[in-house]
Design an enzyme around this catalytic site. Structure first.
Site, short mmCIF file in Angstrom:
data_model
loop_
_atom_site.label_atom_id
_atom_site.label_comp_id
_atom_site.label_asym_id
_atom_site.label_seq_id
_atom_site.Cartn_x
_atom_site.Cartn_y
_atom_site.Cartn_z
N MET A 56 -10.29 0.90 -6.95
CA MET A 56 -10.58 2.81 -8.15
C MET A 56 -12.63 3.41 -8.03
O MET A 56 -12.35 3.39 -8.93
CB MET A 56 -10.00 2.11 -9.46
CG MET A 56 -8.10 1.32 -8.97
SD MET A 56 -7.71 0.69 -10.37
CE MET A 56 -8.58 -0.49 -10.52
N LYS A 116 3.31 8.32 -16.64
CA LYS A 116 3.06 9.69 -16.85
C LYS A 116 1.42 10.11 -16.26
O LYS A 116 1.04 10.17 -17.09
CB LYS A 116 3.22 10.97 -18.34
CG LYS A 116 5.03 10.60 -18.94
CD LYS A 116 4.72 10.70 -19.80
CE LYS A 116 6.48 10.77 -19.97
NZ LYS A 116 6.90 9.44 -20.51
N GLY A 174 0.65 -2.72 -4.44
CA GLY A 174 -0.01 -3.02 -3.57
C GLY A 174 0.50 -5.39 -4.49
O GLY A 174 1.50 -5.55 -4.30
N ALA A 211 -3.79 -3.97 -2.08
CA ALA A 211 -4.19 -2.69 -1.21
C ALA A 211 -5.25 -2.02 0.10
O ALA A 211 -4.71 -1.24 1.10
CB ALA A 211 -4.51 -1.02 -1.83
N PRO A 220 0.71 -1.47 0.03
CA PRO A 220 0.05 0.19 -0.32
C PRO A 220 0.80 1.22 0.02
O PRO A 220 0.44 2.56 0.04
CB PRO A 220 -0.90 -0.43 1.76
CG PRO A 220 -0.30 -1.36 1.85
CD PRO A 220 0.79 -1.82 1.40
N ASP A 225 5.44 2.16 -11.15
CA ASP A 225 3.98 2.24 -11.83
C ASP A 225 3.50 3.87 -10.98
O ASP A 225 4.35 3.54 -9.65
CB ASP A 225 3.24 0.94 -11.44
CG ASP A 225 2.83 0.48 -12.55
OD1 ASP A 225 3.21 0.60 -13.67
OD2 ASP A 225 2.40 -0.28 -12.34
#
Lengths: 200, 200
Positions: free
Chosen positions: B174, B61, B93, B123, B16, B39
């Site tokens: 998400m 990006k 994660g 996460a 996390p 990432d």
């Protein structure tokens, strides 16, 4: 309130068994423990990290299939914490995935004992990593679901229709005893008979 | 075959964000890396563990909302591995929980490059531990389910009836952008309006 402040009880996930898969935090806290209360699923290699002078208390007896009742473990943790020692409660996998860590944390809180929760690699995450089978994969599985394949009363009463979802990876913990029933029920509920499956 | 044997690419779950929640193995492999491909979700504190002389390649990006396409990352990992360097692919994660680690592993294997998968604390397991909300709890939740609340095409087409299960803890990754829709759909599908929920 003349005593020294009590230390929080660390409820730690020990992961799948390989000490390399402990978290850095778990590794450190185990090495600082005065007393460790551990479950059957905690590996010998991980117990070797407990300091030589620390007390080890096994919260289960495999041979007689008789485990220390949860209420007794809860009480034990409270009384150990009250003695002022650094208490580590060590569980296989993650304390919050079928680990009953929530019950112990709740009981500690109710008794005014602070706790610290240290997540662990849940057993199935270790299995996926070592077997190379991902939980999710584009075009194959959009989610993952963990259920238990073992009930204390012996009755496996799951919502098979909901579980028979070809788009979700289904992970059954402790499912070996009931593997045939689980397979039969999922197919009966609509899952294709050639759905890939692995028993690890 | 005169070259030295290639090193396996380590596909590592960085957890996390707290370096304390890296696994011992991840911590060690990051510290030995020659090149790290990371990432967006990998924290600065974890990147600080990368050796000063190692190459760091950011695979996304944020500002332009333009991420390196997955195919490009796959190719990059293969070419870096072929250079003989110790390549670490670092993901937030767990690489196998919405991390697309399976796609990268598959591509490496197809190109004759060995890989090593190191699971990470997903996460949501970090969230449960730090918030004190367990995934499973006797009498309240007999299982847990992870789904994604974000689709690349913008369409959130989930099986709401299956997800609206009061006995299963539902974890939406998400899901912030779609939190209202997710809540509405679950209630419409039969989940009680007063079902406890947390946005973390």
């Amino acid at each position: 309130m003349t005593g020294k402040p009590l230390r929080p009880v660390a409820i730690i996930g020990a992961g799948p068994g390989d000490p390399d898969l402990l978290t850095v935090k778990a590794h450190r806290l185990i090495g600082e423990a005065d007393v460790v209360v551990y479950d059957l699923l905690v590996s010998v290699e991980i117990l070797d990290l407990v300091p030589p002078g620390a007390t080890r208390i096994f919260a289960g007896k495999r041979a007689r299939k008789h485990f220390m009742p949860q209420e007794e473990i809860n009480e034990l943790l409270v009384s150990l914490a009250k003695s002022g020692r650094r208490v580590v409660r060590l569980k296989g996998g993650d304390p919050f995935v079928f680990g009953r860590g929530g019950e112990e944390a709740l009981y500690l809180a109710e008794n005014g004992i602070a706790f610290e929760m240290v997540p662990g690699i849940t057993a199935s995450a270790g299995c996926t990593a070592y077997s190379g089978i991902p939980f999710t994969h584009r075009g194959l599985a959009t989610g993952v679901r963990f259920v238990t394949g073992h009930r204390h009363d012996g009755e496996l009463d799951l919502n098979w229709r909901s579980l028979a979802d070809p788009d979700t990876t289904l992970v059954v913990y402790m499912g070996l005893t009931n593997v045939q029933k689980i397979s039969d029920e999922l197919i009966k509920a609509g899952l294709a008979g050639d759905t890939p499956a692995a028993a690890i």
